[in-house]
Design a protein around this motif. Structure first.
Motif, short mmCIF file in Angstrom:
data_model
loop_
_atom_site.label_atom_id
_atom_site.label_comp_id
_atom_site.label_asym_id
_atom_site.label_seq_id
_atom_site.Cartn_x
_atom_site.Cartn_y
_atom_site.Cartn_z
N GLY A 1 0.80 -1.21 0.00
CA GLY A 1 0.00 0.00 0.00
C GLY A 1 0.84 1.26 0.00
N ARG A 2 0.18 2.37 0.38
CA ARG A 2 0.83 3.68 0.34
C ARG A 2 0.19 4.59 1.37
NH1 ARG A 2 4.36 5.32 -3.35
NH2 ARG A 2 4.77 7.56 -3.63
N VAL A 3 1.00 5.45 1.97
CA VAL A 3 0.52 6.42 2.97
C VAL A 3 0.45 7.81 2.35
CG1 VAL A 3 0.98 7.49 5.21
CG2 VAL A 3 1.64 5.10 4.82
N THR A 4 -0.69 8.45 2.50
CA THR A 4 -0.81 9.88 2.19
C THR A 4 -0.84 10.61 3.52
OG1 THR A 4 -2.06 9.49 0.16
CG2 THR A 4 -2.24 11.67 1.16
N THR A 5 0.09 11.54 3.73
CA THR A 5 0.20 12.19 5.02
C THR A 5 0.10 13.71 4.87
OG1 THR A 5 1.53 12.37 7.05
CG2 THR A 5 2.75 12.16 4.98
N LEU A 6 -0.68 14.35 5.74
CA LEU A 6 -0.98 15.77 5.66
C LEU A 6 -0.32 16.53 6.79
CD1 LEU A 6 -4.88 15.52 5.12
CD2 LEU A 6 -3.04 15.03 3.48
N GLU A 7 0.29 17.67 6.47
CA GLU A 7 0.92 18.51 7.49
C GLU A 7 0.72 19.98 7.15
OE1 GLU A 7 2.51 20.15 10.54
OE2 GLU A 7 2.28 17.97 10.48
N TYR A 8 0.55 20.79 8.18
CA TYR A 8 0.31 22.22 7.99
C TYR A 8 1.59 23.05 8.07
CZ TYR A 8 -1.86 26.82 8.65
OH TYR A 8 -2.22 28.13 8.52
N VAL A 9 2.55 22.61 8.88
CA VAL A 9 3.78 23.37 9.13
C VAL A 9 4.88 22.91 8.17
CG1 VAL A 9 5.51 24.01 10.85
CG2 VAL A 9 3.13 23.63 11.55
N ALA A 10 5.33 23.81 7.32
CA ALA A 10 6.29 23.44 6.26
C ALA A 10 7.61 22.93 6.83
CB ALA A 10 6.53 24.63 5.34
N THR A 11 8.08 23.54 7.91
CA THR A 11 9.37 23.11 8.48
C THR A 11 9.29 21.70 9.03
OG1 THR A 11 8.77 24.21 10.57
CG2 THR A 11 10.16 25.44 9.01
N LYS A 12 8.14 21.35 9.60
CA LYS A 12 7.97 19.97 10.09
C LYS A 12 7.91 19.00 8.93
CE LYS A 12 5.95 20.44 14.67
NZ LYS A 12 4.84 20.05 15.57
N GLN A 13 7.20 19.37 7.88
CA GLN A 13 7.12 18.46 6.74
C GLN A 13 8.50 18.23 6.12
OE1 GLN A 13 5.67 19.39 2.64
NE2 GLN A 13 3.92 18.12 3.26
N ALA A 14 9.31 19.27 6.06
CA ALA A 14 10.66 19.12 5.51
C ALA A 14 11.48 18.13 6.34
CB ALA A 14 11.35 20.48 5.46
N GLN A 15 11.34 18.20 7.65
CA GLN A 15 12.01 17.23 8.51
C GLN A 15 11.49 15.82 8.26
OE1 GLN A 15 12.60 18.39 12.77
NE2 GLN A 15 11.57 20.28 12.14
N ALA A 16 10.17 15.72 8.09
CA ALA A 16 9.56 14.41 7.87
C ALA A 16 10.06 13.78 6.57
CB ALA A 16 8.03 14.54 7.85
N VAL A 17 10.12 14.58 5.52
CA VAL A 17 10.60 14.07 4.22
C VAL A 17 12.01 13.49 4.38
CG1 VAL A 17 11.29 14.73 1.89
CG2 VAL A 17 9.14 15.59 2.85
N GLU A 18 12.87 14.21 5.08
CA GLU A 18 14.24 13.74 5.28
C GLU A 18 14.26 12.48 6.16
OE1 GLU A 18 18.40 13.32 5.40
OE2 GLU A 18 16.98 14.19 3.97
#
Length: 208
Positions: A86-103
């Motif tokens: 499968g696959r996860v679609t994940t939603l985030e509002y804070v750009a700096t947190k999402q950047a950390q998550a991607v890494e």
């Protein structure tokens, strides 16, 4: 879950999370708000393991996470998604947190199993097509019911929704109780509270 690079990333998270939780215990609700955007606010090891096992047991493929933060729970979900195909679609509002998550997801080697969405959760949910097999709800608590209303009609038969922070922090309890009453009033859903981590509401859509 035994893959070393995943274990290493989660171990880093666990140490940071323990420090955060100790800090939260001594802060007032007003003081806590000053630091929320900097904190992980992750589900914790026990809940992560539970989500991973639950998702693997259910076999869901279309997985939605509402509230990425820095990717702690995303890793647990993505590892199960890899097993399930499968696959996860994940939603985030804070750009700096999402950047950390991607890494962090990249370091864990799970980037092929995650789609990242940035923006207001309710607006994003309105435009995301269903159906969803498994949903983790873990964002600002006043948005639980509005988000639920957006995805409720997009739940697949047998879909599971897990809502975090049902019992902790204590000042969230009234709004979380309102969420529990709201979902339990739906005739096609079964829902129970589970004493894991910071308290979970586990909701399942009937198959028929």
């Amino acid at each position: 879950m035994k893959e070393l690079r995943i274990v290493n990333v989660l171990s880093e998270f666990d140490a940071r999370l323990e420090a955060e939780q100790n800090q939260l215990k001594v802060l007032s609700p007003q003081e806590r708000e000053k630091y929320l955007d900097e904190m992980m606010l992750a589900v914790g090891l026990q809940t992560g393991e539970f989500l991973n096992m639950l998702l693997k047991t259910q076999g869901g493929k279309r997985i939605l996470e509402i509230g990425t933060s820095v990717g702690y729970s995303t890793i647990w979900l993505a590892e199960a998604a890899r097993v399930n195909g499968g696959r996860v679609t994940t939603l985030e509002y804070v750009a700096t947190k999402q950047a950390q998550a991607v890494e962090n997801i990249r370091r864990a080697g799970l980037e092929d199993f995650v789609d990242f969405q940035l923006g207001d959760a309710v607006e994003l949910l309105e435009n995301l097509p269903g159906s969803w097999d498994f949903i983790l709800l873990d964002l600002w608590k006043e948005l639980y019911i509005p988000c639920f209303d957006c995805f409720y009609k997009k739940l697949a038969p047998g879909a599971i929704v897990v809502a975090d922070n049902i019992t902790f922090p204590p000042d969230f309890r009234p709004i979380m109780k309102a969420y529990q009453e709201y979902v339990r009033a739906k005739p096609d859903l079964d829902s129970i509270e589970i004493d894991i981590g910071q308290g979970l509401e586990l909701t399942r859509k009937e198959i028929y």
